[in-house]
Design a protein around this motif. Sequence first.
Motif, PDB file in Angstrom:
ATOM      1  N   LEU A  77       3.627  -1.234  -3.088  1.00 47.75           N
ATOM      2  CA  LEU A  77       2.875  -0.722  -4.241  1.00 47.75           C
ATOM      3  C   LEU A  77       1.985  -1.822  -4.816  1.00 47.75           C
ATOM      4  O   LEU A  77       0.869  -1.558  -5.253  1.00 47.75           O
ATOM      5  N   GLY A  78       2.499  -3.055  -4.785  1.00 45.20           N
ATOM      6  CA  GLY A  78       1.728  -4.194  -5.295  1.00 45.20           C
ATOM      7  C   GLY A  78       0.470  -4.423  -4.477  1.00 45.20           C
ATOM      8  O   GLY A  78      -0.587  -4.738  -5.029  1.00 45.20           O
ATOM      9  N   ILE A  79       0.580  -4.264  -3.157  1.00 44.45           N
ATOM     10  CA  ILE A  79      -0.600  -4.459  -2.294  1.00 44.45           C
ATOM     11  C   ILE A  79      -1.702  -3.476  -2.681  1.00 44.45           C
ATOM     12  O   ILE A  79      -2.855  -3.866  -2.877  1.00 44.45           O
ATOM     13  N   PHE A  80      -1.335  -2.194  -2.830  1.00 44.05           N
ATOM     14  CA  PHE A  80      -2.331  -1.192  -3.214  1.00 44.05           C
ATOM     15  C   PHE A  80      -3.013  -1.566  -4.535  1.00 44.05           C
ATOM     16  O   PHE A  80      -4.239  -1.575  -4.634  1.00 44.05           O
ATOM     17  N   ALA A  81      -2.202  -1.869  -5.530  1.00 41.13           N
ATOM     18  CA  ALA A  81      -2.767  -2.122  -6.859  1.00 41.13           C
ATOM     19  C   ALA A  81      -3.575  -3.408  -6.886  1.00 41.13           C
ATOM     20  O   ALA A  81      -4.667  -3.454  -7.459  1.00 41.13           O
ATOM     21  N   ALA A  82      -3.060  -4.459  -6.242  1.00 37.28           N
ATOM     22  CA  ALA A  82      -3.771  -5.747  -6.276  1.00 37.28           C
ATOM     23  C   ALA A  82      -5.089  -5.636  -5.517  1.00 37.28           C
ATOM     24  O   ALA A  82      -6.120  -6.147  -5.954  1.00 37.28           O
TER      25      ALA A  82
END
Lengths: 268, 364
Positions: A77-82
């Motif tokens: 999820l962090g990859i998508f948001a970042a």
Amino acid sequence: MNGGWFRIYAYGFLLFLYAPILLLPIFAFNDGAIVAFPLAGFTTKWFDQLWVEPALHQALKNSLIIAVSASILSTCLGIFAARASTRYNFPFKGGIIGMIMLPLVLPEIILAIALLVVLLGVGIPLSIYTVILGHVLVCTPFSIAVLTAAFQSLDKSLEEAAYDLGETPASTFRLIILPLVTPGIISSLLMTFTISLDEFLMAFFLAGTESTLPVYIFSQFRFPKSVPVVLALGTVLVVASIILLTIAEYFRRRGIAKTGGKDTGGFL
Amino acid sequence: MAQTAATKSNLPARAAPKQRSEAASGLLMVSPTAIYALLLLAAPLITIFTYSFLTDGYLTVELTPTIGSYVEAWTNEVYRVVMLRSLGVAMAVTLVTVVLAFPIAYYVSFYVEPSRKSLWLFLITIPFWTSYLIRVFLWKVILGFNGVVNSGLLGLGIIDEPLTFILYNTNAIVITLAHAYAPFAILPIFVALEKIDRSFLEAGRDLGESSFVTFFRVTLPLAMPGVISAVMIVFIPTIGDYVTPHLVGGPEGKMVANLVQVLYLKLDNYPLGSALAVSSMLLVGLVLVMATMQLAIFGYVFKRIAGQTQLILAIFTALAAAQALLAVVIALWLVTGNAPLTVVLGTAVHVVALLALRRKRSAL
């Protein structure tokens, strides 16, 4: 230019920061059932007892399952948001990212009761899976903080060059972007793993009858007899955390160096 | 030739994704995380907000809207005292943490060699990541009757009998939380200090200011954004801390989170638990608004007078203005003994003061 008083203060402050951690092994190896001075001699018996506690082993197993799942999910999820926040401008960007980062500042008790109420309302039974849901929520903002630094220092022209040479967005991501941010991703995985392993309140509210390591530790504080064993466990956990975080820090720095960014230090 | 044709026929397919607007791409990219947060964060928060306006029934929550829970939470002696204490503890922790953190951030930013800054930051953050529960418990050992502090002071002959005011009360909570949140306060201040252009400081000194005055006129104002984030990142979570009051607070040190836990898990009173949680966040929000206004007033007075008369006079005037307002707030607190009321009235006083200043400025 060496800071005089500031330097003395800084070292004093470090001592204050590390005081509890330095005391931990002292009492974990202390041959006395009461955790107080004076010390009573050296022993490793508290560590030996860690091997024969079935409840502890079950809690450890649960914690590992939760931490591995939560770190993988929150890093995804962090990859998508970042990636979205560093590469694109889109409407309500501030609001959306702000909402995702909210668990960083909101008291955990509020997150925990809110999730508890909704899960019970929807009729999902409490288990280690509900703890994973909660931990992903808590870990994602930290993952984003680490990954944003990795993505931010990424040169956009590398990506454009890949498009010009005929790569699709998917293959560009796989061949160009992913290798460059891999250190950041490893750092995020390790950091969120550590956070999840250490997180107490979400697990306390959302685990139902299951137990995790922090929940186990919390329950043992009620029995003065088992406190030395808990401190031995704590020593092991602190050593493990420091090792994991050191590796995470190594990868975080390597990631920033790899993409040519400047290290601003820290995760915030 | 064939290759060129193949490349050409591929072109539209490759170009197609790029035709999607940047906004759409961004929204699509952020959507998995955003939807997760929407479902497991926003929706639950809205749910407890809604619950706080519902009626508590036996083992259920009835759908009759009421503000009864808020009335109970803000008037019942038990909840009122706990909210007041939580607010007081959170403010004390914030003050202690930020004041202690600033010199560290300043040292690392201004005196540590650039190549060693990362190491310092890493050393500062490590304790933050390691077993929170155990660290809180160890503070019990440090501050306890036979603890490190007492046995140390007894051994040195500084005290004759163990100190008892440092465990199982709010002092212990403040010490423990200030320790736990120190890295959170140091990092944003450090980041703000790092951004300061060092030539500003040289300019200040070249123009004849002492380094002390340069600090107050250049460094501190430029570090303010970092200080403000530090305040927020410490103040908001500490008011809702559960573990620390539970372990080191003793019977007289319960805070909002402990009550919320009891109301939810033991008494099954969801509306009242929700109302308490929402109220504590409301309190935090209002105090932050108040502090921001205090800062604006401070900055306004400072600017107005600094240009005309001596700096010292400006500082004293600003301090006096801030002090007067703070005195009003403290007086309200003492008279009413009511945290929510104090904060609401305090905010009102600040709004009025700020508006008055604004009017005066436009009149001049």
